[in-house]
Design a protein around this motif. Structure first.
Motif, PDB file in Angstrom:
ATOM      1  N   UNK A 392      -3.466  -8.238  14.388  1.00 43.86           N
ATOM      2  CA  UNK A 392      -3.696  -9.576  13.830  1.00 43.86           C
ATOM      3  C   UNK A 392      -4.071  -9.573  12.351  1.00 43.86           C
ATOM      4  N   UNK A 393      -4.637  -8.473  11.841  1.00 39.37           N
ATOM      5  CA  UNK A 393      -5.020  -8.459  10.427  1.00 39.37           C
ATOM      6  C   UNK A 393      -3.830  -8.214   9.510  1.00 39.37           C
ATOM      7  N   UNK A 394      -2.890  -7.372   9.918  1.00 36.81           N
ATOM      8  CA  UNK A 394      -1.733  -7.021   9.083  1.00 36.81           C
ATOM      9  C   UNK A 394      -0.737  -6.230   9.911  1.00 36.81           C
ATOM     10  N   UNK A 395       0.512  -6.245   9.444  1.00 35.56           N
ATOM     11  CA  UNK A 395       1.468  -5.235   9.901  1.00 35.56           C
ATOM     12  C   UNK A 395       1.439  -4.159   8.821  1.00 35.56           C
ATOM     13  N   UNK A 396       1.259  -2.915   9.214  1.00 37.36           N
ATOM     14  CA  UNK A 396       1.162  -1.834   8.234  1.00 37.36           C
ATOM     15  C   UNK A 396       2.316  -0.853   8.442  1.00 37.36           C
ATOM     16  N   UNK A 397       2.835  -0.351   7.336  1.00 32.55           N
ATOM     17  CA  UNK A 397       3.879   0.671   7.389  1.00 32.55           C
ATOM     18  C   UNK A 397       3.278   2.014   6.986  1.00 32.55           C
ATOM     19  N   UNK A 398       3.755   3.070   7.663  1.00 29.62           N
ATOM     20  CA  UNK A 398       3.195   4.407   7.473  1.00 29.62           C
ATOM     21  C   UNK A 398       4.323   5.416   7.319  1.00 29.62           C
ATOM     22  N   UNK A 399       3.960   6.529   6.713  1.00 27.64           N
ATOM     23  CA  UNK A 399       4.934   7.605   6.508  1.00 27.64           C
ATOM     24  C   UNK A 399       4.537   8.804   7.372  1.00 27.64           C
ATOM     25  N   UNK A 400       5.500   9.341   8.079  1.00 29.47           N
ATOM     26  CA  UNK A 400       5.287  10.595   8.815  1.00 29.47           C
ATOM     27  C   UNK A 400       5.304  11.762   7.824  1.00 29.47           C
ATOM     28  N   UNK A 401       4.756  12.918   8.168  1.00 26.43           N
ATOM     29  CA  UNK A 401       4.106  13.283   9.425  1.00 26.43           C
ATOM     30  C   UNK A 401       2.599  13.043   9.426  1.00 26.43           C
ATOM     31  N   UNK A 402       2.027  12.714   8.255  1.00 29.56           N
ATOM     32  CA  UNK A 402       0.565  12.659   8.157  1.00 29.56           C
ATOM     33  C   UNK A 402       0.021  11.242   8.230  1.00 29.56           C
ATOM     34  N   UNK A 403       0.895  10.256   8.423  1.00 31.58           N
ATOM     35  CA  UNK A 403       0.407   8.889   8.518  1.00 31.58           C
ATOM     36  C   UNK A 403      -0.067   8.334   7.193  1.00 31.58           C
ATOM     37  N   UNK A 404       0.640   8.666   6.098  1.00 33.41           N
ATOM     38  CA  UNK A 404       0.276   8.119   4.789  1.00 33.41           C
ATOM     39  C   UNK A 404       0.656   6.641   4.733  1.00 33.41           C
ATOM     40  N   UNK A 405      -0.269   5.834   4.219  1.00 36.47           N
ATOM     41  CA  UNK A 405      -0.057   4.391   4.174  1.00 36.47           C
ATOM     42  C   UNK A 405       1.017   4.040   3.144  1.00 36.47           C
TER      43      UNK A 405
END
Length: 514
Positions: A392-405
């Motif tokens: 509910x606060x945001x949709x967030x996109x991340x980068x593999x493999x370390x979960x970088x925002x």
């Protein structure tokens, strides 16, 4: 008899007594101690100007200012160790060091003085362009800037503003060039999606949906405890499967074998043989409702997640529980698998975290704690090495493999139950209030918002999207909804960029990590 007074009177009297008690010292300045003041100023100068104490300045520029010793704006005497030497540059700073190398400091040079405005201007004079100087200027703020803003909580200019050299003619002039603020690139144009079919047949909320690899049919699970198989082209019901004794929360069709897997709030995980339409295996182990499941794309492994705060990895053939992935502190709402590391991603609906797991070790690789509210949906991009999570606060996109925002997609202010993305970069978010937003994956631009009407006979409050998925051709979008229907969307083939222009302005990006 005790005389009664109002609270106001009593408070006023108390204040007056306090004032009378301390009136003798009221506004009396504390006598200044010379030694402690010197120590304080010394510490302050080192703290605020430490990084620029040795900043070089042009000797000829200081000669223009006049004075017996152009290398020393503080008026200290010239040391014999430096006389007769023709130096190109001299060292000046807020701490007046002797200009000659190896000369000991005297009692005179230990006195700290606040630099004058003219001295600060002299320190800000630039060297002729050199690579080392350019590199230093990318991060270093000018002395004049520090002097002007000394004592403020933050510099008025952001850290990205650096000294940029004017290299025309190689002169000694410099300018503060503000870097252009980052702007959102123009998003790719996507045609709008429109509703073209509503399929009804379930007697309860439709909680989950999956499309089979051959793209001939799709399967849904519902709160009416049934699993139904529908023809994708016509939308007609082909088969109903019964066996669960509570809401079916997850379904998936195997691409490696003729099996359908389902899970539900009855704690059961079932494997259906679609040649006989019967349950051939049960996977026992979860202690509470099972909320989601996914199949590994390359090995015969099934992963389920549950309200018991765990995810379990099952061997499809032997029904053995290979690993129990424990670490979440509350119900795990969603799980996804991929062939690359990390092979398992879970999102918890209540502890607000996302975990990336090491499948071999059965342990957490990374825990992402950026979300502040429940994470009910995770989706992996089919081509990029990235994923998105919905909250509910945001949709967030991340980068593999370390979960970088990567970035936030803000604007869908609702409880997001489901996410889907196709190869064209269209991200769909479906919410508990029945709204559906479509986004451009690369830029995070929200190009369409949909709120389909509930089917006739349903309450407006039964507007809710529990699951959505693209079919294998990615030309159709299917949603499972709270009004007991499945809605099918497709791209508007008549739309063009002229008829549906991108309503986009190159606004400055305001991205927050949290």
């Amino acid at each position: 008899e005790v005389q009664k007074h109002s609270v106001h009177t009593l408070v006023f009297r108390s204040l007056k007594r306090t004032h009378d008690m301390f009136v003798a010292d009221n506004a009396k300045p504390i006598p200044l101690d010379e030694e402690s003041h010197k120590v304080k100023m010394s510490v302050k100068l080192r703290t605020e100007y430490g990084s620029v104490l040795h900043m070089p300045t042009l000797k000829e520029n200081l000669r223009e200012k006049g004075g017996a010793n152009p290398g020393d704006p503080y008026g200290h005497k010239q040391y014999s160790g430096n006389q007769g030497q023709e130096l190109d540059y001299v060292i000046t700073g807020t701490h007046p060091y002797p200009p000659g190398p190896g000369v000991a400091l005297t009692a005179d040079t230990k006195i700290q003085r606040m630099p004058s405005e003219s001295a600060a201007q002299a320190l800000a004079v630039a060297l002729p362009p050199s690579q080392a100087r350019l590199d230093a200027n990318r991060t270093a703020a000018g002395v004049g800037e520090i002097y002007r803003h000394a004592g403020m909580a933050e510099r008025s200019q952001p850290p990205g503003v650096a000294m940029a050299m004017m290299e025309a003619g190689g002169n000694k002039n410099s300018a503060l060039m503000a870097k252009k603020a980052p702007t959102m690139p123009k998003p790719q144009w996507h045609p709008p999606w429109k509703l073209y079919r509503v399929i009804s047949g379930h007697l309860g909320w439709v909680r989950c949906i999956a499309v089979e690899p051959g793209n001939q049919w799709f399967v849904t699970g519902s709160a009416d405890r049934t699993i139904k198989i529908w023809d994708l082209a016509s939308g007609k019901l082909k088969l109903s499967l019964t066996g669960h004794i509570s809401t079916v929360r997850g379904v998936i069709v195997s691409a490696r074998s003729p099996y359908l897997f389902s899970c539900g709030e009855d704690k059961q995980v079932k494997c259906w043989d679609l040649e006989y339409n019967k349950v051939i295996r049960h996977y026992h182990g979860h202690l509470s409702a099972v909320y989601g499941l996914d199949l590994h794309p390359t090995i015969d492994v099934l992963v389920t997640c549950s309200r018991d705060s765990t995810a379990r990895i099952w061997d499809v053939r032997t029904k053995a529980s290979v690993h129990t992935l424990s670490g979440h502190t509350n119900a795990v709402a969603t799980v996804k698998c991929q062939a690359a590391e990390p092979q398992i991603i879970t999102g918890s609906s209540h502890d607000t975290t996302i975990r990336l797991w090491d499948l071999v070790a059965g342990k957490t690789r990374v825990t992402l704690t950026n979300h502040k509210k429940s994470v009910r949906a995770v989706v992996l991009h089919p081509r990029h090495y990235t994923f998105a999570s919905g909250s509910p606060d945001n949709i967030k996109q991340w980068k593999f493999p370390d979960g970088n925002f990567i970035q936030n997609l803000s604007g869908h202010n609702a409880i997001i139950n489901t996410l889907a993305v196709n190869s064209d970069g269209v991200l769909v978010s479906g919410a508990d209030n029945g709204t559906m937003h479509l986004w451009d994956w690369r830029t995070g631009y929200n190009f369409q918002r949909v709120h389909a009407a509930v089917q006739p006979g349903s309450l407006d409050s039964e507007s809710g999207i529990f699951a959505c998925i693209f079919d294998q051709s990615e030309s159709r979008l299917l949603t499972a909804e709270a009004d007991k229907t499945i809605k099918v969307y497709r791209e508007d083939e008549t739309a063009t960029e002229e008829t549906h222009p991108v309503n986009w302005k190159p606004e400055i990006i305001k991205r927050k990590r949290f």
